[in-house]
Design a protein around this motif. Structure first.
Motif, PDB file in Angstrom:
ATOM      1  N   GLN A   1       0.845  -1.177   0.000  1.00  0.00           N
ATOM      2  CA  GLN A   1       0.000   0.000   0.000  1.00  0.00           C
ATOM      3  C   GLN A   1       0.890   1.239   0.000  1.00  0.00           C
ATOM      4  O   GLN A   1       1.838   1.336   0.763  1.00  0.00           O
ATOM      5  N   VAL A   2       0.552   2.181  -0.842  1.00  0.00           N
ATOM      6  CA  VAL A   2       1.336   3.400  -0.943  1.00  0.00           C
ATOM      7  C   VAL A   2       0.944   4.360   0.161  1.00  0.00           C
ATOM      8  O   VAL A   2      -0.239   4.628   0.376  1.00  0.00           O
ATOM      9  N   GLN A   3       1.940   4.855   0.847  1.00  0.00           N
ATOM     10  CA  GLN A   3       1.710   5.891   1.849  1.00  0.00           C
ATOM     11  C   GLN A   3       2.645   7.053   1.597  1.00  0.00           C
ATOM     12  O   GLN A   3       3.854   6.854   1.377  1.00  0.00           O
ATOM     13  N   LEU A   4       2.088   8.241   1.633  1.00  0.00           N
ATOM     14  CA  LEU A   4       2.858   9.468   1.511  1.00  0.00           C
ATOM     15  C   LEU A   4       2.667  10.251   2.799  1.00  0.00           C
ATOM     16  O   LEU A   4       1.527  10.508   3.204  1.00  0.00           O
ATOM     17  N   VAL A   5       3.762  10.610   3.419  1.00  0.00           N
ATOM     18  CA  VAL A   5       3.691  11.312   4.697  1.00  0.00           C
ATOM     19  C   VAL A   5       4.386  12.655   4.558  1.00  0.00           C
ATOM     20  O   VAL A   5       5.603  12.715   4.299  1.00  0.00           O
ATOM     21  N   GLU A   6       3.611  13.715   4.751  1.00  0.00           N
ATOM     22  CA  GLU A   6       4.153  15.060   4.664  1.00  0.00           C
ATOM     23  C   GLU A   6       4.598  15.541   6.041  1.00  0.00           C
ATOM     24  O   GLU A   6       4.039  15.141   7.064  1.00  0.00           O
ATOM     25  N   SER A   7       5.573  16.425   6.035  1.00  0.00           N
ATOM     26  CA  SER A   7       6.016  17.074   7.266  1.00  0.00           C
ATOM     27  C   SER A   7       6.564  18.446   6.916  1.00  0.00           C
ATOM     28  O   SER A   7       6.836  18.736   5.750  1.00  0.00           O
ATOM     29  N   GLY A   8       6.713  19.273   7.955  1.00  0.00           N
ATOM     30  CA  GLY A   8       7.344  20.570   7.762  1.00  0.00           C
ATOM     31  C   GLY A   8       6.404  21.753   7.767  1.00  0.00           C
ATOM     32  O   GLY A   8       6.852  22.897   7.700  1.00  0.00           O
ATOM     33  N   GLY A   9       5.106  21.489   7.835  1.00  0.00           N
ATOM     34  CA  GLY A   9       4.167  22.598   7.889  1.00  0.00           C
ATOM     35  C   GLY A   9       4.199  23.277   9.254  1.00  0.00           C
ATOM     36  O   GLY A   9       4.865  22.820  10.170  1.00  0.00           O
ATOM     37  N   GLY A  10       3.454  24.365   9.353  1.00  0.00           N
ATOM     38  CA  GLY A  10       3.397  25.065  10.630  1.00  0.00           C
ATOM     39  C   GLY A  10       3.012  26.506  10.450  1.00  0.00           C
ATOM     40  O   GLY A  10       2.529  26.920   9.393  1.00  0.00           O
TER      41      GLY A  10
ATOM     42  N   SER B   1       8.440  18.430   3.386  1.00  0.00           N
ATOM     43  CA  SER B   1       9.026  17.176   2.926  1.00  0.00           C
ATOM     44  C   SER B   1       7.946  16.107   2.848  1.00  0.00           C
ATOM     45  O   SER B   1       7.014  16.098   3.659  1.00  0.00           O
ATOM     46  N   CYS B   2       8.066  15.242   1.877  1.00  0.00           N
ATOM     47  CA  CYS B   2       7.118  14.144   1.702  1.00  0.00           C
ATOM     48  C   CYS B   2       7.913  12.860   1.522  1.00  0.00           C
ATOM     49  O   CYS B   2       8.775  12.775   0.638  1.00  0.00           O
ATOM     50  N   SER B   3       7.604  11.896   2.346  1.00  0.00           N
ATOM     51  CA  SER B   3       8.296  10.617   2.295  1.00  0.00           C
ATOM     52  C   SER B   3       7.352   9.544   1.783  1.00  0.00           C
ATOM     53  O   SER B   3       6.213   9.435   2.245  1.00  0.00           O
ATOM     54  N   SER B   4       7.838   8.750   0.848  1.00  0.00           N
ATOM     55  CA  SER B   4       7.031   7.684   0.257  1.00  0.00           C
ATOM     56  C   SER B   4       7.378   6.333   0.866  1.00  0.00           C
ATOM     57  O   SER B   4       8.535   6.060   1.190  1.00  0.00           O
ATOM     58  N   SER B   5       6.348   5.482   0.986  1.00  0.00           N
ATOM     59  CA  SER B   5       6.568   4.138   1.524  1.00  0.00           C
ATOM     60  C   SER B   5       7.096   3.177   0.461  1.00  0.00           C
ATOM     61  O   SER B   5       7.517   2.060   0.778  1.00  0.00           O
ATOM     62  N   ILE B   6       7.054   3.601  -0.806  1.00  0.00           N
ATOM     63  CA  ILE B   6       7.547   2.748  -1.886  1.00  0.00           C
ATOM     64  C   ILE B   6       8.633   3.485  -2.657  1.00  0.00           C
ATOM     65  O   ILE B   6       8.778   4.700  -2.529  1.00  0.00           O
TER      66      ILE B   6
ATOM     67  N   TYR C   1      -0.591  19.298   0.056  1.00  0.00           N
ATOM     68  CA  TYR C   1      -0.639  17.862  -0.172  1.00  0.00           C
ATOM     69  C   TYR C   1       0.513  17.412  -1.069  1.00  0.00           C
ATOM     70  O   TYR C   1       0.824  18.059  -2.080  1.00  0.00           O
ATOM     71  N   CYS C   2       1.075  16.296  -0.729  1.00  0.00           N
ATOM     72  CA  CYS C   2       2.045  15.624  -1.588  1.00  0.00           C
ATOM     73  C   CYS C   2       1.295  14.718  -2.557  1.00  0.00           C
ATOM     74  O   CYS C   2       0.299  14.099  -2.193  1.00  0.00           O
ATOM     75  N   ASN C   3       1.788  14.649  -3.775  1.00  0.00           N
ATOM     76  CA  ASN C   3       1.143  13.831  -4.800  1.00  0.00           C
ATOM     77  C   ASN C   3       2.171  12.978  -5.531  1.00  0.00           C
ATOM     78  O   ASN C   3       3.277  13.425  -5.812  1.00  0.00           O
ATOM     79  N   MET C   4       1.786  11.745  -5.796  1.00  0.00           N
ATOM     80  CA  MET C   4       2.604  10.829  -6.576  1.00  0.00           C
ATOM     81  C   MET C   4       1.772  10.371  -7.770  1.00  0.00           C
ATOM     82  O   MET C   4       0.636   9.958  -7.599  1.00  0.00           O
ATOM     83  N   ASP C   5       2.322  10.467  -8.941  1.00  0.00           N
ATOM     84  CA  ASP C   5       1.569  10.157 -10.157  1.00  0.00           C
ATOM     85  C   ASP C   5       2.413   9.253 -11.050  1.00  0.00           C
ATOM     86  O   ASP C   5       3.466   9.666 -11.533  1.00  0.00           O
TER      87      ASP C   5
ATOM     88  N   GLY D   1      -0.983  12.340  -0.056  1.00  0.00           N
ATOM     89  CA  GLY D   1      -0.749  12.318   1.367  1.00  0.00           C
ATOM     90  C   GLY D   1      -1.937  12.909   2.095  1.00  0.00           C
ATOM     91  O   GLY D   1      -2.922  13.328   1.484  1.00  0.00           O
ATOM     92  N   GLN D   2      -1.824  12.943   3.420  1.00  0.00           N
ATOM     93  CA  GLN D   2      -2.907  13.469   4.239  1.00  0.00           C
ATOM     94  C   GLN D   2      -2.898  14.986   4.309  1.00  0.00           C
ATOM     95  O   GLN D   2      -3.890  15.601   4.704  1.00  0.00           O
ATOM     96  N   GLY D   3      -1.797  15.580   3.952  1.00  0.00           N
ATOM     97  CA  GLY D   3      -1.700  17.032   3.967  1.00  0.00           C
ATOM     98  C   GLY D   3      -1.007  17.563   5.201  1.00  0.00           C
ATOM     99  O   GLY D   3      -1.045  16.940   6.275  1.00  0.00           O
ATOM    100  N   THR D   4      -0.383  18.715   5.040  1.00  0.00           N
ATOM    101  CA  THR D   4       0.240  19.404   6.158  1.00  0.00           C
ATOM    102  C   THR D   4      -0.172  20.869   6.092  1.00  0.00           C
ATOM    103  O   THR D   4      -0.170  21.480   5.027  1.00  0.00           O
ATOM    104  N   HIS D   5      -0.538  21.416   7.236  1.00  0.00           N
ATOM    105  CA  HIS D   5      -1.040  22.776   7.280  1.00  0.00           C
ATOM    106  C   HIS D   5       0.097  23.786   7.254  1.00  0.00           C
ATOM    107  O   HIS D   5       1.090  23.639   7.973  1.00  0.00           O
ATOM    108  N   VAL D   6      -0.093  24.795   6.451  1.00  0.00           N
ATOM    109  CA  VAL D   6       0.811  25.942   6.440  1.00  0.00           C
ATOM    110  C   VAL D   6      -0.017  27.182   6.728  1.00  0.00           C
ATOM    111  O   VAL D   6      -1.004  27.454   6.031  1.00  0.00           O
ATOM    112  N   THR D   7       0.371  27.893   7.767  1.00  0.00           N
ATOM    113  CA  THR D   7      -0.326  29.123   8.131  1.00  0.00           C
ATOM    114  C   THR D   7       0.692  30.255   8.157  1.00  0.00           C
ATOM    115  O   THR D   7       1.702  30.176   8.854  1.00  0.00           O
TER     116      THR D   7
END
Length: 118
Positions: free
Chosen positions: A1-10, A21-26, A94-98, A109-115
């Motif tokens: 299963q593909v998982q994309l995990v974003e980080s770095g928002g705030g 940053s977005c890290s892929s499980s594959i 959101y991170c996207n893989m195509d 990905g699930q998304g990371t908030h930037v304010t």
């Protein structure tokens, strides 16, 4: 299963910077496009930037000159450096893989908030 995990928002002040940053499980060395999209509150999701396997890059007009996208297939990551942020950049990113085979080959990905606010 593909998982994309974003980080770095705030939360950042206007004029500030963030590195998403977005890290892929594959493995990503056969992924046609990797990119970032954003969705401000009450608006539709829109492209920010994307980068192909051949390192061809497309930026939205609002991102040109301020944002830089890069991908590291050895680390299975795609990053977005954002500089000179303004309140208009506030959104869920959101991170996207195509894989380039249509909707069944696209992952989010699930998304990371930037304010951006003072």
């Amino acid at each position: 299963q593909v998982q994309l995990v974003e980080s770095g928002g705030g939360l950042v002040q206007p004029g500030g910077s963030l590195n998403l940053s977005c890290s892929s499980s594959i493995r990503t060395d056969d992924v046609y496009l990797m990119g970032w999209y954003r969705q401000p509150a009450g608006q539709e999701r829109a492209l920010v930037a994307r980068i192909s396997l051949g390192r061809i890059i497309n930026y939205a007009d609002f991102a040109k000159g301020r944002f830089t996208i890069s991908r590291d297939d050895a680390k299975r990551t795609v990053t977005l450096q954002m500089n000179n942020l303004t309140p208009d950049d506030t959104a869920l990113y959101y991170c996207n893989m195509d894989f380039g085979i249509g909707e069944r080959g696209r992952y989010w990905g699930q998304g990371t908030h930037v304010t951006v606010s003072s």
